[in-house]
Design an enzyme around this catalytic site. Structure first.
Site, short mmCIF file in Angstrom:
data_model
loop_
_atom_site.label_atom_id
_atom_site.label_comp_id
_atom_site.label_asym_id
_atom_site.label_seq_id
_atom_site.Cartn_x
_atom_site.Cartn_y
_atom_site.Cartn_z
N SER A 180 -16.30 11.11 -68.92
CA SER A 180 -16.83 9.75 -68.80
C SER A 180 -17.77 9.37 -69.93
O SER A 180 -18.24 8.23 -69.97
CB SER A 180 -17.55 9.60 -67.46
OG SER A 180 -18.65 10.47 -67.39
N THR B 252 -26.87 15.65 -42.73
CA THR B 252 -27.07 16.54 -41.58
C THR B 252 -27.68 15.80 -40.40
O THR B 252 -27.25 15.95 -39.25
CB THR B 252 -27.96 17.72 -41.99
OG1 THR B 252 -27.37 18.37 -43.11
CG2 THR B 252 -28.08 18.71 -40.85
N LYS C 196 -24.29 5.81 -60.91
CA LYS C 196 -24.61 5.55 -62.31
C LYS C 196 -25.36 4.23 -62.48
O LYS C 196 -26.32 4.14 -63.26
CB LYS C 196 -23.32 5.54 -63.13
CG LYS C 196 -22.66 6.92 -63.25
CD LYS C 196 -21.34 6.85 -63.99
CE LYS C 196 -20.70 8.24 -64.12
NZ LYS C 196 -19.41 8.20 -64.81
#
Length: 842
Positions: free
Chosen positions: A748, A432, A791
């Site tokens: 995954s 934003t 990850k």
């Protein structure tokens, strides 16, 4: 039926009528679209006919004056007269205007013999020359009572219905229709039952109600209806004067049973009563509205006279002239200005205090205040824009590069359309605030519009002006507030849009976010096109899955991943600490904290992809120091390793949470969430049983299927890993993913599931500082996954030393900073067989 009628030939009743009495708008050759007379016209028929045959002869009161033939009296073959939009019933006397050649010849043939003619109704009144299939097979045998020939060959005939008849066969070869028929005589009716008597009375009462609602004197008509006691005759009498469609009237004609026919007529009477009630209500309301309008007009004229006496009559004209000038100077396109002047002319004819005038005045105010041609000047200094972007945000090179490319193209081609950008990333990464920086670098106005939870399509397109309190949609409101046609409009949280019975806002955005369409965006309130092609739209989202594909296709997606610990430290030093010290009343450098302690705060007190919690913790430190300053202490106030725990409390996240050793059957996986990456411990245990697979941890369907696939891979490769081939018959396998209250899904975790399963079956521990991710196939291939950077960030933050990713995700390593790659060993794998040698503890 009397014996006299059975033996004596039938003669037509003689009726004295003027030529003008024969109506020309009924019968065989009437033009389509005219309706037949209603029940309220019975008085005219009575007056026209009782002079010669009397009421009893026409309507039947039990006497035999009216022709009442038997089946033997009616010829078996008769000429056919086709009529368009009327059904002739028994005992019905009506004038017909005959003009078609076949119809004229049929009437001549009937007059040449015994005056009998079969009257059949056309199925489609628009057909000029109907064949046999286009006529109803049931009709009425009528007698031609009177005929008048016109100079042009057309005929006016007066016909009386005598009996129903059904066509058995049409004859061909004649210049007009000829039919063989079977007369359908009225069956004998015994004494009336109470139910039948009630039905007869109900039909009479409904007829009287209709006449009363129509404002017709019903005394004479009701005396005729009360004298008819036969159900079939009463049904025919009422049906012949009801306003019905041809299909409904034909259905009544084809009904042979008198009581059943009267039931059908009674049903039509009930419908007619409802229609008459509604007409009466509408007329009453219209009269009341007319009286109110006349009263309001009188009062307005008095008010105008009072204003003229007071000298206040010039205000309205001045107001209208101001509106006219505002429309002319607003820069509207010609079509839009034409609509505005049209509404202004309507406003001039209305009273200023009326509700409609208020609606139009508000509409014209919106039209004149919109920036139809006003554009803010772009700052096309590329170097300066780059400096502004670097001042406001650290890193985010892809986003900055895209903005500078837009400015460069805009500088070379001023007519280009505004882009539609979509920033996608976890919360707190600066999506934003990046929109405000873009607007500042462009030198444009900025407007932020939150779409989270929006479910009403009218929020985007506005409401019609017919609604009370109607307003334009949020897009047009934003344009008006900015005062320019090319602002930067940020559509925040576009993935949180909803839809319900009020519409789908995401569908309404399809036109807004398409540069090929939004040059003529039409708001429901304005109802005229407005050009949005110069505005720059920036959308933000945490994930793309919930955004409709058609809407996503219109946007250029720019991913903003989470920050590394080093990046967070730099951002905290440059932006967060100065902002929080100022907000908490401290002067510059009154709070002193080293980069090492900032990293310690980030590592031990926050665990997120963004920076919101980091700023909260820094704000907590600033408030502690602000209290000390307010109590009279002198600065600077230094944060040390000793007092950090006193100020923020014990650490929430510690690196020593990572287990130094893992038991057999436990493997560490990596997961992606909208809030960044997470590590996931997958636990597998075996127990004596019969091969049952137990899955717990609130797993989704996809993750359950991955567990099934992992089990199949373990069974097919049992010999390779030294597993008892009969384990699926002798052991139950329980797979559990901790944090059981948290839903988990996705493919995954397939590699991690296989590794944990093999570890449990071989009783071999997995390396504790190894994390892995990847989807598996039954052939043993490791398939690519998403969120690789997030990850790996999670693996580094949890102290992992190595990570395994699919080889097809090697391209994603370009997004990972070199500093982060130095802290962890990343290995790529193509097949499941490569995992176990790397995963088992040495």
């Amino acid at each position: 039926m009397s014996k006299k009628n059975k033996k004596t030939p039938i003669k037509p009743a003689r009726i004295r009528r003027k030529k003008s009495d024969i109506q020309q708008d009924k019968g065989a050759d009437r033009k389509p679209g005219r309706s037949k007379p209603g029940l309220e016209e019975l008085p005219e028929i009575i007056e026209a006919l009782t002079g010669s045959v009397g009421g009893s002869a026409l309507f039947g009161d039990g006497d035999d004056d009216m022709p009442n033939p038997s089946a033997a009296d009616i010829p078996q073959v008769l000429p056919v007269l086709a009529v368009r939009d009327i059904v002739v019933f028994n005992y019905m006397i009506l004038p017909l205007f005959v003009g078609r050649e076949k119809s004229v010849k049929a009437v001549d043939a009937a007059l040449a013999s015994d005056r009998y003619i079969l009257i059949l109704t056309q199925k489609d009144e628009s057909v000029e020359d109907p064949n046999h299939d286009e006529l109803y097979q049931t009709g009425t045998v009528g007698m031609i009572m009177r005929m008048l020939k016109m100079p042009d060959g057309r005929l006016k005939v007066l016909v009386q219905g005598l009996a129903r008849a059904k066509v058995t066969r049409f004859k061909s070869g004649a210049p007009y229709h000829i039919a063989e028929l079977e007369p359908l005589m009225e069956p004998e009716i015994g004494p009336l039952t109470p139910e039948q008597e009630a039905l007869i009375r109900s039909s009479r009462e409904q007829s009287e109600r209709i006449l009363t609602l129509r404002g017709i004197s019903s005394q004479d008509i009701m005396s005729v209806l009360n004298n008819v006691s036969e159900p079939g005759r009463l049904a025919d009498l009422i049906a012949s004067n009801l306003r019905m469609k041809v299909e409904a009237a034909q259905k009544i004609l084809e009904c042979h049973e008198p009581m059943k026919r009267l039931e059908l007529v009674n049903g039509q009477l009930l419908k007619e009563v409802e229609v008459a009630n509604m007409q009466n209500k509408i007329q009453t309301m219209a009269k009341e509205g007319m009286d109110k309008a006349q009263r309001d007009f009188y009062l307005r004229e008095q008010l105008k006279a009072i204003k003229r006496e007071l000298g206040d009559d010039g205000d309205d004209s001045e107001d209208m002239e101001d509106l006219r000038k505002a429309i002319q100077s607003s820069g509207m396109p010609k079509d839009v200005m034409k609509e505005a002047f049209k509404q202004l002319r309507r406003l001039e004819t209305m009273h200023a205090e009326s509700s409609e005038a208020t609606v139009i005045r508000t509409y014209l105010d919106w039209m004149t205040e919109l920036p139809w041609k006003k554009l803010s000047r772009d700052r096309l200094d590329i170097k300066k824009a780059e400096t502004i972007l670097d001042e406001d945000h650290y890193d985010l090179e892809k986003v900055k590069e895209r903005i500078l490319e837009y400015l460069s193209v805009r500088k070379l081609n001023p007519k280009m359309k505004g882009p539609i950008l979509c920033f996608v990333g976890p919360p707190g990464v600066g999506k934003t605030s990046l929109g405000r920086s873009i607007a500042r670098s462009l030198g444009r106005k900025f407007h932020r519009m939150s779409l989270g939870g929006m479910r009403d399509e009218a929020e985007i397109r506005g409401h019609r002006r017919t609604y009370i309190g109607a307003m334009p949609g949020r897009i047009i409101q934003a344009i008006k507030q900015c005062g320019t046609r090319n602002p930067v409009i940020m559509l925040d949280e576009i993935d949180k849009l909803g839809s319900d019975f009020r519409g789908d806002p995401s569908s309404a955005l399809l036109e807004v976010l398409d540069p090929e369409q939004n040059y003529s965006f039409t708001d429901h309130y304005l109802n005229v096109p407005f050009d949005l092609s110069k505005a720059m739209f920036i959308c933000t989202a945490n994930m793309l899955d919930s955004i409709p594909s058609a809407l996503l296709d219109r946007m250029e997606v720019i991913r903003i991943p989470g920050y590394t610990e080093q990046e967070k430290t730099v951002i905290a030093r440059r932006y967060l600490i100065p902002r929080q010290t100022e907000e908490n009343g401290l002067k510059d450098k009154e709070m002193v904290i080293s980069n090492v302690l900032v990293s310690k705060v980030i590592r031990e007190y926050t665990r997120e992809a963004g920076l919101r919690n980091v700023e909260r913790e820094i704000g907590t430190l600033c408030r502690k120091m602000a209290r000390r300053k307010a109590e009279g202490e002198k600065g600077p106030f230094k944060v040390t390793a000793k007092n950090l725990y006193e100020l923020l409390g014990p650490p929430r996240f510690l690196d020593d949470e990572k287990e130094t050793t893992l038991p057999a059957g436990v493997a560490v996986g990596l997961a992606w969430t909208p809030y960044g990456g997470e590590i996931l411990h997958i636990e597998v245990t075996t127990m004596p049983g019969k091969g049952k697979l137990i899955l717990t941890g609130k797993l989704g369907d996809v993750m359950k299927e991955s567990a099934q696939a992992a089990l199949s891979i373990a069974r097919t490769r049992a010999d390779m890993y030294g597993i008892d081939p009969k384990f699926s018959e002798n052991l139950d396998i329980h797979i559990h993913v901790p944090a059981g209250a948290t839903p988990k899904d996705g493919p995954s975790a397939g590699v991690t599931l296989v590794t944990a399963l093999i570890s449990a079956l071989t009783n071999t521990p997995v390396c504790p500082d190894l994390a892995m991710t990847g989807e598996i196939s039954l052939r043993g291939r490791v398939l690519p996954v998403g969120g690789v950077k997030e990850k790996i960030l999670a693996a580094v933050s949890r102290g992992m030393k190595k990570v395994l990713i699919p080889s097809q995700n090697k391209k994603d390593l370009a997004d990972i900073p070199d500093e982060l790659r130095k802290r962890i060993i990343i290995k790529t794998i193509e097949k499941v067989d490569e995992v176990w040698p790397l995963a088992k503890a040495k």
